[in-house]
Design an enzyme around this catalytic site. Sequence first.
Site, PDB file in Angstrom:
ATOM      1  N   HIS A 171      37.798 -27.561  14.126  1.00  0.00           N
ATOM      2  CA  HIS A 171      37.827 -26.406  13.269  1.00  0.00           C
ATOM      3  C   HIS A 171      38.141 -26.663  12.051  1.00  0.00           C
ATOM      4  O   HIS A 171      38.750 -27.380  11.627  1.00  0.00           O
ATOM      5  CB  HIS A 171      38.650 -25.410  14.104  1.00  0.00           C
ATOM      6  CG  HIS A 171      38.264 -23.763  13.764  1.00  0.00           C
ATOM      7  ND1 HIS A 171      38.676 -23.302  12.518  1.00  0.00           N
ATOM      8  CD2 HIS A 171      37.330 -23.007  14.335  1.00  0.00           C
ATOM      9  CE1 HIS A 171      38.258 -21.979  12.535  1.00  0.00           C
ATOM     10  NE2 HIS A 171      37.563 -22.023  13.504  1.00  0.00           N
ATOM     11  N   ASP A 214      35.354 -21.724  21.761  1.00  0.00           N
ATOM     12  CA  ASP A 214      34.044 -21.630  22.706  1.00  0.00           C
ATOM     13  C   ASP A 214      34.332 -22.675  23.902  1.00  0.00           C
ATOM     14  O   ASP A 214      33.619 -22.558  24.790  1.00  0.00           O
ATOM     15  CB  ASP A 214      32.921 -22.659  21.670  1.00  0.00           C
ATOM     16  CG  ASP A 214      32.516 -21.790  20.606  1.00  0.00           C
ATOM     17  OD1 ASP A 214      31.926 -20.668  20.790  1.00  0.00           O
ATOM     18  OD2 ASP A 214      32.924 -22.115  19.366  1.00  0.00           O
TER      19      ASP A 214
HETATM   20  C1  LIG Z   1      33.954 -27.271  13.968  1.00  0.00           C
HETATM   21  C2  LIG Z   1      33.368 -28.287  13.123  1.00  0.00           C
HETATM   22  C3  LIG Z   1      31.838 -27.879  12.756  1.00  0.00           C
HETATM   23  C4  LIG Z   1      34.212 -28.505  11.855  1.00  0.00           C
HETATM   24  O1  LIG Z   1      33.578 -29.130  11.194  1.00  0.00           O
HETATM   25  P1  LIG Z   1      34.054 -29.838   9.501  1.00  0.00           P
HETATM   26  O2  LIG Z   1      35.275 -29.172   9.253  1.00  0.00           O
HETATM   27  O3  LIG Z   1      33.021 -29.742   8.651  1.00  0.00           O
HETATM   28  O4  LIG Z   1      34.525 -31.014   9.962  1.00  0.00           O
HETATM   29  P2  LIG Z   1      33.616 -32.588   9.792  1.00  0.00           P
HETATM   30  O5  LIG Z   1      32.528 -32.454  10.607  1.00  0.00           O
HETATM   31  O6  LIG Z   1      33.634 -32.857   8.714  1.00  0.00           O
HETATM   32  O7  LIG Z   1      34.619 -33.542  10.717  1.00  0.00           O
HETATM   33  C5  LIG Z   1      35.398 -34.606  10.332  1.00  0.00           C
HETATM   34  C6  LIG Z   1      35.180 -35.935  11.113  1.00  0.00           C
HETATM   35  O8  LIG Z   1      35.599 -35.720  12.355  1.00  0.00           O
HETATM   36  C7  LIG Z   1      34.530 -35.634  13.341  1.00  0.00           C
HETATM   37  N1  LIG Z   1      34.218 -34.687  14.263  1.00  0.00           N
HETATM   38  C8  LIG Z   1      34.506 -33.257  13.924  1.00  0.00           C
HETATM   39  N2  LIG Z   1      34.323 -32.595  14.876  1.00  0.00           N
HETATM   40  C9  LIG Z   1      34.480 -33.299  15.884  1.00  0.00           C
HETATM   41  C10 LIG Z   1      33.961 -33.312  17.456  1.00  0.00           C
HETATM   42  N3  LIG Z   1      33.930 -32.003  18.054  1.00  0.00           N
HETATM   43  N4  LIG Z   1      33.722 -34.346  18.326  1.00  0.00           N
HETATM   44  C11 LIG Z   1      33.707 -35.763  17.636  1.00  0.00           C
HETATM   45  N5  LIG Z   1      34.025 -35.934  16.349  1.00  0.00           N
HETATM   46  C12 LIG Z   1      33.918 -34.760  15.768  1.00  0.00           C
HETATM   47  C13 LIG Z   1      33.110 -35.647  12.381  1.00  0.00           C
HETATM   48  O9  LIG Z   1      32.125 -36.489  12.672  1.00  0.00           O
HETATM   49  C14 LIG Z   1      33.576 -36.332  11.122  1.00  0.00           C
HETATM   50  O10 LIG Z   1      33.791 -37.675  11.224  1.00  0.00           O
HETATM   51  P3  LIG Z   1      33.448 -38.833   9.955  1.00  0.00           P
HETATM   52  O11 LIG Z   1      34.756 -38.395   9.145  1.00  0.00           O
HETATM   53  O12 LIG Z   1      33.320 -40.153  10.511  1.00  0.00           O
HETATM   54  O13 LIG Z   1      32.234 -38.243   9.167  1.00  0.00           O
HETATM   55  C15 LIG Z   1      33.407 -29.478  13.929  1.00  0.00           C
HETATM   56  O14 LIG Z   1      34.770 -29.722  14.282  1.00  0.00           O
HETATM   57  C16 LIG Z   1      32.314 -29.658  14.928  1.00  0.00           C
HETATM   58  O15 LIG Z   1      31.112 -29.817  14.838  1.00  0.00           O
HETATM   59  N6  LIG Z   1      33.031 -29.317  16.142  1.00  0.00           N
HETATM   60  C17 LIG Z   1      32.006 -29.152  17.443  1.00  0.00           C
HETATM   61  C18 LIG Z   1      31.282 -27.937  17.329  1.00  0.00           C
HETATM   62  C19 LIG Z   1      32.073 -26.701  17.863  1.00  0.00           C
HETATM   63  O16 LIG Z   1      32.812 -26.917  18.754  1.00  0.00           O
HETATM   64  N7  LIG Z   1      31.862 -25.689  17.050  1.00  0.00           N
HETATM   65  C20 LIG Z   1      32.793 -24.489  17.017  1.00  0.00           C
HETATM   66  C21 LIG Z   1      33.568 -24.221  16.151  1.00  0.00           C
HETATM   67  S1  LIG Z   1      34.592 -22.766  16.290  1.00  0.00           S
END
Ligand SMILES: CC(C)(COP(=O)(O)OP(=O)(O)OC[C@H]1O[C@@H](n2cnc3c(N)ncnc32)[C@H](O)[C@@H]1OP(=O)(O)O)[C@@H](O)C(=O)NCCC(=O)NCCS
Length: 388
Positions: free
Chosen positions: A264, A325
């Site tokens: 998140h 979710d």
């Molecule tokens: C929620 C979300 C979009 C937040 O994104 P964010 O704050 O921009 O975080 P980032 O995508 O920059 O993540 C930081 C790192 O963690 C990793 N990461 C983040 N969520 C992850 C997950 N669910 N599974 C595996 N790796 C994950 C990213 O790949 C990134 O890796 P890097 O540093 O090697 O590039 C992200 O955690 C995600 O995509 N989760 C899965 C989808 C989901 O459940 N969404 C619903 C949210 S309520």
Amino acid sequence: MSGAAAPPSAYVPGLEGVVATRTAVCKVADGELVYRGYHIDELAGNAEYEEVAYLLLHGALPRREQLREFKAELVKHRQISPLVRDLIRNMSESGTPMDVLRTVISATSLEDPAEGDNSEGADLRKAIRLTAKMPTVLAAYIRRRKGLQPIPPEAGLGHAANFAHMALGDQAHARAADVLNTCFILQAEHGLNASTFTARVVASTDADMHASVSAALGALKGPLHGGATDGTMRMIDEVGAPERAADWVAHAIQNKVKISGFGHRVYKTHDPRADHLRRFAELLAKDWTGPKYFEIQEAVADAVARQRETAKESVRSKLGVVNVDYYAATTYTYLGIAADLGTSLFAVGRIAGWCAHIMEQHANNRIIRPESEYTGPAGKRWVPLVER
Ligand SMILES: CC(C)(COP(=O)(O)OP(=O)(O)OC[C@H]1O[C@@H](n2cnc3c(N)ncnc32)[C@H](O)[C@@H]1OP(=O)(O)O)[C@@H](O)C(=O)NCCC(=O)NCCS
């Protein structure tokens, strides 16, 4: 070349940590979700969805008479028109749930008497109409794609019970109404998430509520946002058995696959909605005779927790949060709602929050227009087509 150093960039990828608005609708902080002053734990399990929708739209919980009137208004507007029914029927064979929902909800603007009127009164009436119609639209689609006639709304039933009745008929799980009621409450609002931000950007151009909500539905669809509910169910199916979870998770992390239902932007340690949903999933799993979804899900969560120990810091913080979710996906499945409908169901709850934000934006508006930092080439000269 002037030799002068470029000014430091203010660019923040993904706008992380940027405060883009002020709101009295909702507070989201690590482990904390508060609607208009009420922590979500106060509302989930106590309130009816209608009370929470009223709270979000009006700013205070309704008194008895106010709630009675609000519910009567919702019931009055549950019906959908022949135009909307035809649209749903025509799209139900090939359209995906979120595409159908977005298109149909957008089309309801064609019939809304206050379309284009952004006054507070008109916005409130539109919010009620949209909140009332959304479950009817989704339920009609659910029935149509199974080749069944829609079940009309039942005036004597509350918001969640009526949805369960229209979508599932006499197949509805005995707990469907009360579980869905709490799910809708948990998903009703969540600060400046991507879809709400989208809605506010559109509203800030002085576009109307239907335009803003349609845009929000587009944003919700993505797998990084509301689409993670559907994504979680697909993942559980792919894992297939609890004993396959460890390998599946290790492979996913090695290949930088984002695991649905984890991570998140604001919650760094804990999503308070997930506790409620986990309890539902665990409870409903007891009567479920199909695949071991909950066990698979728990095995995936264990495997993620183990992988987290050795992950780098940026990934560690994301893998430490099970988000809303994750258990919503199995909860809905156990209620008999197909795996690809989780995100649309999310929208049925979230509509109240979107509308509250659109009203807040319209009430105190300045167009949202950030800047971009140009990174392209400079000084190019026009070359006629024949010379290129
Ligand atoms: C929620 C979300 C979009 C937040 O994104 P964010 O704050 O921009 O975080 P980032 O995508 O920059 O993540 C930081 C790192 O963690 C990793 N990461 C983040 N969520 C992850 C997950 N669910 N599974 C595996 N790796 C994950 C990213 O790949 C990134 O890796 P890097 O540093 O090697 O590039 C992200 O955690 C995600 O995509 N989760 C899965 C989808 C989901 O459940 N969404 C619903 C949210 S309520």
